[in-house]
Design an enzyme around this catalytic site. Structure first.
Site, PDB file in Angstrom:
ATOM      1  N   ASP A  31      43.451  49.172  42.145  1.00 14.25           N
ATOM      2  CA  ASP A  31      44.044  48.146  41.435  1.00 14.25           C
ATOM      3  C   ASP A  31      44.328  48.597  40.019  1.00 14.25           C
ATOM      4  OD1 ASP A  31      41.501  48.312  40.843  1.00 14.25           O
ATOM      5  OD2 ASP A  31      40.603  46.442  41.243  1.00 14.25           O
TER       6      ASP A  31
ATOM      7  N   ASN B  56      32.119  37.577  40.850  1.00 20.43           N
ATOM      8  CA  ASN B  56      32.758  36.289  41.283  1.00 20.43           C
ATOM      9  C   ASN B  56      33.096  36.552  42.849  1.00 20.43           C
ATOM     10  OD1 ASN B  56      35.003  37.914  41.184  1.00 20.43           O
ATOM     11  ND2 ASN B  56      36.329  36.351  40.067  1.00 20.43           N
TER      12      ASN B  56
ATOM     13  N   GLU C  35      40.993  37.740  43.949  1.00 20.48           N
ATOM     14  CA  GLU C  35      40.166  36.993  43.228  1.00 20.48           C
ATOM     15  C   GLU C  35      39.686  36.122  44.340  1.00 20.48           C
ATOM     16  OE1 GLU C  35      38.737  37.805  40.695  1.00 20.48           O
ATOM     17  OE2 GLU C  35      39.999  37.925  38.823  1.00 20.48           O
TER      18      GLU C  35
END
Ligand code: PGA
Length: 258
Positions: free
Chosen positions: A82, A151, A158
């Site tokens: 990423d 998270n 995400e």
């Protein structure tokens, strides 16, 4: 394969291989052992490896082995996991520059074998498709090592990222941006978008290794390994590959697992 003492291996209960080890040093060594094994088996393997605090120890060990001549990375095809959208290796505050400092440069890797995320492409959608094709042409990922975001993100997938997602541009959450600001000296503004391999891209790897350390990850690790398999916790999708997943976690991160 390793000198690490595995305190608990509850593979059967999860269908995955869960290795609970004493501490961060052992997470790092066990992860480095797996990378080493894959590269020895397939010297020109395509791999993806993560950035972040968690893999630092793994990279230190890999660099040590490469510099000592114990491990030959010269034919490995390394695909970046990423990157912030709009940034690249020439930006000091990019993930690829971080990877360069921590691994590519000290390991003296040939840049031709490092596949940069096309995070600055004018047409990101077609560049992302081309990146997926490059992975395919390299024989598919033999190994994907990933960390776990606070998270539940893996790569920069995400919450909300689907199981089938592929390489694409994604909006970063404030939580991930705050977390990433800590990777660099000074007060760095982290972009609000990133380009990341998708969950589907990662899960297509022959072997997926999840590395998690520290008590701050205990709650999200529990949700990842024991909660519902859901896009709300993208890491939970890792469990869908069953025995192709090896989770290496230290006791502090594992504290809440049942
Ligand atoms: P960390 O990040 O290793 O810095 O905790 C993990 C991740 O976000 O993937």
């Amino acid at each position: 394969m390793t000198n690490n003492e595995v305190i608990d291996s509850r593979g059967a209960a999860f269908g995955l291989h869960l290795h609970i080890v004493a501490d961060y040093a052992q997470v790092s060594r066990l992860a480095a052992d797996i990378v080493t094994r894959i590269v020895r088996e397939t010297p020109d393997a395509a791999l993806t490896l993560p950035t972040g605090e968690t893999p630092r120890g793994m990279y230190a060990e890999l660099v040590r082995r490469i510099q000592a001549g114990e491990l030959d990375f010269s034919a490995v095809q390394l695909f970046c996991l990423d990157e912030y959208f709009g940034k690249g290796i020439e930006d000091a505050t990019s993930l690829t520059a971080w990877l360069n400092d921590v691994f590519l440069a000290p390991a003296n890797l040939d840049r031709d074998n490092v596949h940069l995320m096309p995070s600055q492409a004018a047409d990101p959608e077609s560049a992302a498709s081309a990146y997926e094709r490059d992975i395919e042409h390299a024989g598919g990922l033999k190994l994907a090592v990933v960390g776990l975001g606070p998270n539940g993100h893996v790569g920069f997938n995400e919450p909300g990222s689907p199981r089938e997602s592929r390489t694409r541009v994604i909006d970063l959450t404030d939580e991930s941006r705050d977390q990433n600001a800590g990777y660099y000296d000074g007060d760095q503004a982290i972009p609000d978008k990133a380009m990341t391999m998708g969950i589907g891209t990662i899960l297509d790897a022959d072997l997926v290794v999840l590395i998690v350390s520290g008590s701050s990850k205990a709650e999200i690790l529990k949700a990842t390994l024991e909660g519902p398999i859901t896009a709300d916790v993208p890491g939970s999708f890792l469990r869908t590959v069953g025995e192709r997943l090896i989770a290496i976690v230290d006791q502090d991160a594992a504290a809440l697992l049942s």
